[in-house]
Scaffold this motif. Structure first.
Motif, PDB file in Angstrom:
ATOM      1  N   PHE A  29       0.934  -1.279  -0.079  1.00  0.00           N
ATOM      2  CA  PHE A  29      -0.109   0.083   0.153  1.00  0.00           C
ATOM      3  C   PHE A  29       0.834   1.193  -0.087  1.00  0.00           C
ATOM      4  CE2 PHE A  29      -3.595  -2.557   1.442  1.00  0.00           C
ATOM      5  CZ  PHE A  29      -4.699  -2.148   0.614  1.00  0.00           C
ATOM      6  N   GLU A  30       1.837   1.221   0.920  1.00  0.00           N
ATOM      7  CA  GLU A  30       2.850   2.279   0.756  1.00  0.00           C
ATOM      8  C   GLU A  30       3.590   2.823  -0.574  1.00  0.00           C
ATOM      9  OE1 GLU A  30       6.828   3.632   3.344  1.00  0.00           O
ATOM     10  OE2 GLU A  30       5.775   2.098   4.008  1.00  0.00           O
ATOM     11  N   TYR A  31       3.972   1.574  -1.340  1.00  0.00           N
ATOM     12  CA  TYR A  31       4.544   1.749  -2.517  1.00  0.00           C
ATOM     13  C   TYR A  31       3.599   2.196  -3.631  1.00  0.00           C
ATOM     14  CZ  TYR A  31       8.678  -0.488  -0.434  1.00  0.00           C
ATOM     15  OH  TYR A  31       9.584  -0.815   0.591  1.00  0.00           O
ATOM     16  N   GLU A  32       2.399   1.694  -3.409  1.00  0.00           N
ATOM     17  CA  GLU A  32       1.238   2.042  -4.225  1.00  0.00           C
ATOM     18  C   GLU A  32       0.887   3.523  -4.229  1.00  0.00           C
ATOM     19  OE1 GLU A  32      -2.338   2.949  -6.148  1.00  0.00           O
ATOM     20  OE2 GLU A  32      -2.075   2.942  -4.044  1.00  0.00           O
ATOM     21  N   SER A  33       0.966   3.993  -3.068  1.00  0.00           N
ATOM     22  CA  SER A  33       0.993   5.452  -2.898  1.00  0.00           C
ATOM     23  C   SER A  33       1.893   6.208  -3.175  1.00  0.00           C
ATOM     24  CB  SER A  33       0.591   5.709  -1.414  1.00  0.00           C
ATOM     25  OG  SER A  33      -0.741   4.979  -1.046  1.00  0.00           O
ATOM     26  N   LEU A  40       0.503  -3.150  -8.316  1.00  0.00           N
ATOM     27  CA  LEU A  40       0.149  -2.629  -7.153  1.00  0.00           C
ATOM     28  C   LEU A  40      -1.111  -1.782  -7.442  1.00  0.00           C
ATOM     29  CD1 LEU A  40       3.404  -1.751  -5.451  1.00  0.00           C
ATOM     30  CD2 LEU A  40       2.150  -3.831  -5.164  1.00  0.00           C
ATOM     31  N   SER A  41      -1.269  -1.028  -8.468  1.00  0.00           N
ATOM     32  CA  SER A  41      -2.439  -0.023  -8.566  1.00  0.00           C
ATOM     33  C   SER A  41      -3.757  -0.728  -9.031  1.00  0.00           C
ATOM     34  CB  SER A  41      -1.973   0.811 -10.153  1.00  0.00           C
ATOM     35  OG  SER A  41      -3.033   1.408 -10.291  1.00  0.00           O
ATOM     36  N   HIS A  42      -3.625  -2.174  -9.663  1.00  0.00           N
ATOM     37  CA  HIS A  42      -4.508  -3.134 -10.178  1.00  0.00           C
ATOM     38  C   HIS A  42      -5.323  -3.550  -9.068  1.00  0.00           C
ATOM     39  CE1 HIS A  42      -6.981  -5.736 -12.459  1.00  0.00           C
ATOM     40  NE2 HIS A  42      -6.655  -6.766 -11.788  1.00  0.00           N
TER      41      HIS A  42
END
Length: 500
Positions: A70-74, A148-150
């Motif tokens: 979640f952290e890397y997706e953000s 990660l976005s998906h």
């Protein structure tokens, strides 16, 4: 054979299935009948056993982001942020400048360097004592960002992101979970139509009022099917692996051993130094051993005389005739706290308090290592550690004890081969034959080196072994995946048990 009869729940489910051609899911039947999905699944299982329906169970994998994911997706992947920072600094920058520009934390810094180099985006060199980064490609593209976005919106993984999925799993950016889909289809439509058309009137339950008032004589009761199987009753019992470890304890107590215990959090002195493991050994690195930082990062030396003797053995061999490691010995390293990576420090604590022969001690307890979870390795595992101290003991005695223990739990095929460990010489490794995995190591051991026993003033032989009770259990039960040892699957636990 008595004619089949239906319960009210089975009647409702079959009526709905008969009204629909083809397969029907448990979710759909739950909506139509008004019954809970769990009850519908139970009914379908019963109908499947009675050959009225065919039940198919499909396991559907689903994926979700971990906290790190979640952290890397953000904020973006650390390696891409590092590459972009170097790009913005004219394609060449010192590591410190790039890290500051990319807003990377100390933890993300190492991750970014590792993956940027592995993917061939950055070249890393030294210049005037500084680490210098240079871009070697125009762009840094990663399918993991798309993945990660998906997954932040969906649980499935498109085929074109399959490779990214494997990398994300290895980096623990995503986790896999499995849900089961139940679908059923009527096998014999004519038989089912006949069954559901017979409503089977009559009273099912005989009540106290019927008996007291005498109305039971006038009531028509629904006939009982004496061939129907009652619902299974699952009684509470020990997990089969816990039962196995208890049996292992009884075997060792029967062989005259005394059970001992020790702390999970150890200083590196007991975990490594007392065992003559060099202070720069790879097994002490954080990728292999869990360090403890809070609430304390270091412990105390409880016996300074013993500490000085161990220190002397490491530096120059002490009075053992060994050369030691010919390197300085750090008290800071010795007092570092870690989760114990094996149960041998418990053996050393026992010998520290019991230095006179004869002695026979064992412990079966948990240990912790920074392993990647797989079919044969886990971060937490049980080890059966044992030592025997007496005069004139030999390697043959050790092999005899290990053979007795391994054969007592039902393993028929085993073999020994020479081994090598820092704290035993000579050393052996015992392997057991697994039907699927082949030969797996279950019991390494050996005779403690003088560098281990001399600081305690012990002159008699000390035999030692560390049996992986989990692997021993796998071999005796034919289990091929170590993760099943801690399974929360109630159906598996109900089906399996350990026979003594």
């Amino acid at each position: 054979m008595a004619k089949q009869q239906l319960t009210e729940g089975e009647q409702r489910v079959l009526e709905e299935m008969h009204a629909t051609s083809g397969k029907v899911s448990a979710e759909e039947l739950s909506k139509r009948t008004g019954d809970k999905k769990e009850r519908v699944i139970s009914i379908l299982n019963s109908l499947d056993q009675r050959k009225l329906v065919s039940l198919e169970i499909e396991e559907i994998p689903s994926y979700h982001l971990t906290d790190e994911g979640f952290e890397y997706e953000s904020h973006g992947l650390p390696e891409i942020r590092l590459f972009n920072a170097v790009k913005e600094l004219q394609d060449r920058a010192t590591l410190d400048d790039a890290v500051e520009r990319g807003g990377l934390t100390a933890r993300e810094k190492g991750i970014a360097i590792n993956w940027a180099r592995k993917k061939g985006w950055l070249k890393i060199g030294k210049e005037n004592g500084d680490t210098v980064l240079e871009t070697v490609t125009k762009n840094a593209d990663s399918e993991i960002e798309a993945l990660l976005s998906h997954l932040s919106k969906n649980g499935d993984v498109p085929e074109d992101l399959e490779q990214a999925k494997q990398e994300a799993l290895s980096r623990t950016l995503i986790e896999e979970s499995t849900r089961k889909r139940f679908e059923a289809e009527i096998i014999d439509s004519e038989m089912v139509r006949s069954l559901i058309s017979e409503k089977g009137g009559g009273v099912i339950h005989l009540t106290p009022d019927m008996i007291m008032e005498g109305t039971w004589e006038e009531v028509e009761f629904k006939p009982f099917n004496v061939e129907a199987h009652p619902a299974p009753v699952f009684l509470g019992r020990k997990h089969p692996y816990a039962e196995f470890n208890d049996w292992l304890k009884e075997i060792l107590i029967g062989l005259g051993f005394e059970e001992w215990f020790g702390p999970y959090v150890e200083t590196e002195f007991w975990n490594n130094d007392a065992l003559f493991v060099p202070q720069d050994h790879v097994s002490r690195e954080i990728q292999d051993q869990f360090r403890v930082n809070k609430p304390y990062s270091h412990g105390d030396i409880v016996d300074n005389k013993y500490y000085r003797a161990v220190k002397s053995v490491h530096e120059d061999g002490g009075n053992t005739g060994s050369m030691g490691y010919q390197s300085s010995f750090s008290k800071e390293v010795s007092t570092r706290l870690c989760l114990r990576s094996h149960t041998t420090p418990v053996s050393m604590r026992f010998l520290h308090d019991n230095r006179l022969s004869p002695q026979k001690m064992f412990i079966i307890d948990r240990n912790f290592r920074s392993e990647k979870l797989s079919a044969s390795h886990a971060m937490e595992f049980n080890q059966c550690e044992g030592i025997i101290m007496d005069a004139n003991l030999t390697l043959k005695d050790l092999m005899g004890y290990i053979t007795e223990i391994v054969e007592s739990v039902g393993i028929e095929k085993m073999k020994f081969k020479p081994g090598q460990f820092p704290f035993t010489e000579p050393s052996i490794e015992c392997f057991a034959k697994h039907e699927e995995l082949g030969w797996i190591e279950v019991a390494p051991g050996g005779i403690f080196r003088p560098e281990v026993t001399a600081p305690l003033g012990i002159k008699d032989s000390v035999l030692a072994w560390g049996i992986g009770s989990g692997r021993l259990y796998m071999a005796s039960m034919g289990i091929s995946d170590i993760r099943e040892l801690y399974s929360r699957d109630l159906s598996w636990i109900r089906r399996n048990y350990f026979l003594r």
